[in-house]
Design an enzyme around this catalytic site. Structure first.
Site, short mmCIF file in Angstrom:
data_model
loop_
_atom_site.label_atom_id
_atom_site.label_comp_id
_atom_site.label_asym_id
_atom_site.label_seq_id
_atom_site.Cartn_x
_atom_site.Cartn_y
_atom_site.Cartn_z
CB SER A 195 41.70 43.34 40.86
OG SER A 195 40.51 43.31 40.10
CE1 TYR B 251 40.71 48.89 43.18
CE2 TYR B 251 39.90 47.71 41.26
CZ TYR B 251 40.32 47.71 42.57
OH TYR B 251 40.38 46.53 43.27
CE LYS C 98 43.56 46.80 44.08
NZ LYS C 98 44.01 46.60 45.45
P1 NAD Z 1 36.97 47.34 51.64
O1 NAD Z 1 36.84 48.78 51.24
O2 NAD Z 1 35.84 46.71 52.35
O3 NAD Z 1 38.29 47.15 52.51
C1 NAD Z 1 39.42 47.96 52.38
C2 NAD Z 1 39.80 48.45 53.78
O4 NAD Z 1 40.97 49.28 53.68
C3 NAD Z 1 38.70 49.30 54.44
O5 NAD Z 1 38.46 48.81 55.74
C4 NAD Z 1 39.29 50.71 54.46
O6 NAD Z 1 38.84 51.45 55.57
C5 NAD Z 1 40.76 50.41 54.50
N1 NAD Z 1 41.61 51.48 53.94
C6 NAD Z 1 41.42 52.17 52.78
N2 NAD Z 1 42.41 53.06 52.62
C7 NAD Z 1 43.24 52.93 53.68
C8 NAD Z 1 44.44 53.58 54.08
N3 NAD Z 1 44.98 54.55 53.34
N4 NAD Z 1 45.03 53.20 55.25
C9 NAD Z 1 44.48 52.23 56.01
N5 NAD Z 1 43.34 51.58 55.69
C10 NAD Z 1 42.74 51.93 54.53
O7 NAD Z 1 37.33 46.52 50.31
P2 NAD Z 1 37.42 44.95 50.08
O8 NAD Z 1 36.33 44.58 49.15
O9 NAD Z 1 37.57 44.23 51.36
O10 NAD Z 1 38.77 44.89 49.26
C11 NAD Z 1 40.02 44.65 49.87
C12 NAD Z 1 41.11 44.75 48.83
O11 NAD Z 1 40.84 43.82 47.78
C13 NAD Z 1 41.21 46.12 48.15
O12 NAD Z 1 42.58 46.41 47.94
C14 NAD Z 1 40.49 45.92 46.84
O13 NAD Z 1 40.98 46.78 45.84
C15 NAD Z 1 40.85 44.48 46.52
N6 NAD Z 1 39.87 43.82 45.64
C16 NAD Z 1 38.55 43.82 45.96
C17 NAD Z 1 37.62 43.23 45.12
C18 NAD Z 1 36.14 43.26 45.42
O14 NAD Z 1 35.35 43.06 44.49
N7 NAD Z 1 35.73 43.46 46.65
C19 NAD Z 1 38.06 42.59 43.94
C20 NAD Z 1 39.43 42.59 43.65
C21 NAD Z 1 40.33 43.22 44.52
C1 WQD Z 2 29.09 42.07 37.75
C2 WQD Z 2 28.11 41.91 36.58
C3 WQD Z 2 27.60 43.98 35.47
C4 WQD Z 2 25.51 45.79 38.87
C5 WQD Z 2 34.05 45.00 39.60
C6 WQD Z 2 35.35 45.68 39.32
C7 WQD Z 2 36.48 44.71 39.47
C8 WQD Z 2 36.43 44.01 40.84
C9 WQD Z 2 35.09 43.46 41.15
C10 WQD Z 2 37.89 45.13 42.34
C11 WQD Z 2 28.49 42.75 35.35
C12 WQD Z 2 26.37 43.41 36.13
C13 WQD Z 2 26.22 44.93 38.06
C14 WQD Z 2 24.17 46.12 38.55
C15 WQD Z 2 24.32 44.65 36.66
N1 WQD Z 2 36.74 44.90 41.90
N2 WQD Z 2 25.62 44.36 36.97
N3 WQD Z 2 23.62 45.51 37.44
O1 WQD Z 2 32.18 44.86 37.08
O2 WQD Z 2 32.69 42.37 37.19
O3 WQD Z 2 33.89 43.93 38.68
O4 WQD Z 2 34.08 44.45 40.94
O5 WQD Z 2 38.96 44.81 41.92
O6 WQD Z 2 37.67 45.43 39.31
O7 WQD Z 2 35.33 46.19 37.99
O8 WQD Z 2 31.53 43.48 39.12
O9 WQD Z 2 29.52 43.29 40.54
O10 WQD Z 2 29.97 45.47 39.33
O11 WQD Z 2 29.28 43.47 38.01
O12 WQD Z 2 23.78 44.14 35.66
O13 WQD Z 2 23.51 46.90 39.22
O14 WQD Z 2 26.84 42.39 36.98
O15 WQD Z 2 27.29 44.58 34.25
O16 WQD Z 2 28.12 42.00 34.21
P1 WQD Z 2 32.54 43.70 37.88
P2 WQD Z 2 30.05 43.99 39.33
#
Ligand code: NAD
Ligand code: WQD
Length: 340
Positions: free
Chosen positions: A124, A149, A153
């Site tokens: 991330s 979290y 990562k």
């Molecule tokens: P998500 O929660 O939709 O998907 C994660 C999946 O992993 C889910 O289906 C959940 O049931 C499964 N899971 C959780 N713990 C598990 C375990 N112990 N064993 C087996 N399955 C398990 O999330 P996402 O948004 O698709 O994110 C996928 C990956 O990308 C995550 O590792 C997340 O941290 C990372 N990521 C997401 C974002 C984002 O903003 N969505 C940003 C950066 C990184």
């Molecule tokens: C985006 C912008 C908020 C909600 C998070 C995690 C990051 C990654 C992605 C996993 C910001 C603003 C949001 C609301 C708002 N996940 N906002 N009102 O914070 O950039 O990233 O998700 O790895 O680790 O920290 O994403 O979508 O929460 O926010 O004004 O109700 O929207 O302040 O500027 P963020 P976000």
């Protein structure tokens, strides 16, 4: 070539399964459904027009994972499985370290024992912390994270780098996602958050459909063009295609490589609200609220390394992202709820 996709029932995983199948890979999916539903797997199979093996398995279950590797010859793993809510991680650090770090250790042990040493990991942009200036580049310092979290990562990135240093047969592609939004163009699969969404786009969509009254914009006094926070939003379908390219790369290269997956363009919260309203012809009422603790003003990527190493570049623009998010939300007002 056969690829195990952990967390493949989730938001990014489900879109990636579709693109991996379309690219000709065989996939095996493992997920414990902690944050997803079997319905997403059913829909992915329909959309892809292909069957694939699915295992309801926790990545901390060594025997369960080993059984998957015994049954299938896995060439590489895309590792999405994990917990991802920043706020929750502050309340429940042990759960986050156990699932994310502990789960990855177990997965890597099973991979090593099975002789499968190629992993593409969901990292991330959060690993860049709050001190680096945007555009964020892969060689900037990481680790100044502000919550458990983010620390999981960062720790997993370091663990995977150590594994690659210790054994030159390993490949680890550490994909640093920026802000994934949007949904499959069919509107059949998308992000299905539990309860009130934490992230911007699901919140905006739920206001648009009337489930939530109005958006709170967290701060309009940041040092940005309009005072609201700026982020690098990337369409989940582009992100999924980035994983296909990362697996292609992992099959041909060795060692650990961190790669940003973003568009390189930052949009403010107000930009997103306007783009959503214009793309979908629907109003999104909002109010200005205090800043959210832990937020930074600006975060966007330098995406040039992904282009250079993977030959990948995001194709979809902010209108596509807003339209596709709304198609998913409006066709599935309650997500996968009630559909098992
Ligand atoms: P998500 O929660 O939709 O998907 C994660 C999946 O992993 C889910 O289906 C959940 O049931 C499964 N899971 C959780 N713990 C598990 C375990 N112990 N064993 C087996 N399955 C398990 O999330 P996402 O948004 O698709 O994110 C996928 C990956 O990308 C995550 O590792 C997340 O941290 C990372 N990521 C997401 C974002 C984002 O903003 N969505 C940003 C950066 C990184
Ligand atoms: C985006 C912008 C908020 C909600 C998070 C995690 C990051 C990654 C992605 C996993 C910001 C603003 C949001 C609301 C708002 N996940 N906002 N009102 O914070 O950039 O990233 O998700 O790895 O680790 O920290 O994403 O979508 O929460 O926010 O004004 O109700 O929207 O302040 O500027 P963020 P976000």
């Amino acid at each position: 070539m056969s690829v195990l996709i952990t967390g493949g029932a989730g938001y990014i995983g489900s879109h990636t399964v579709i693109e991996m199948l379309a690219a000709g890979y065989d996939v095996v999916v493992a997920d414990n459904f902690y944050n997803s539903k079997p319905e997403s797997i059913r829909r992915v199979k329909t959309l892809a027009g292909k069957e694939f093996p699915f295992y309801q398995c926790d990545i901390r279950d060594k025997d369960g994972l080993s059984e998957i590797f015994r049954k299938h010859r896995i060439d590489a793993v895309i590792h999405f499985a994990g917990l991802k809510a920043v706020g929750e991680s502050v309340e429940k650090p042990l759960e986050y370290y156990d699932c994310n770090v502990g789960g990855t250790l177990t997965l890597c042990e099973v991979m090593r024992d099975a002789g499968c040493k190629r992993i593409v990991f969901s990292s991330s942009a959060t690993v860049y912390g709050s001190f680096n200036p945007s555009p964020l580049k892969e060689d900037m310092q990481t680790g100044a994270v502000t919550n458990p979290y983010g620390r999981t990562k960062y720790m997993i990135e370091e663990i995977l780098k150590d594994i690659c240093r210790s054994d030159n047969e390993w490949t680890a592609v550490l994909l640093r996602y920026f802000n994934p939004i949007g949904a499959h163009i069919s509107g059949q699969i998308g992000e299905d958050p539990n309860g009130i969404p934490n992230n911007l786009m699901p919140y905006v969509s739920q206001v648009a459909i009337g489930k939530l009254q109005q958006l709170s914009i967290y701060g309009d006094d940041y040092d940005t063009a309009d005072g609201t926070g700026v982020r690098d939003y990337i369409h989940v379908a582009d992100l999924a295609l980035g994983h296909v390219k990362a697996v292609d790369y992992a099959l041909k290269n060795k060692g650990a490589e961190a790669i940003n997956l973003g568009t390189g363009t930052g949009y403010s919260v107000l930009d997103i609200v306007k783009a959503f309203e214009e793309a979908n012809g629907i109003k999104v009422p909002y109010k200005i609220a205090p800043r959210r603790s832990g937020d930074i003003a600006t975060c966007f990527s330098d995406p040039s390394k992904a282009k250079r190493l993977l030959g990948w570049q995001a194709q979809r623009n902010i209108d596509d992202m807003c339209r596709d998010s709304w198609r998913w939300q409006s066709q599935n007002p309650s997500g996968y709820d009630g559909l098992g």
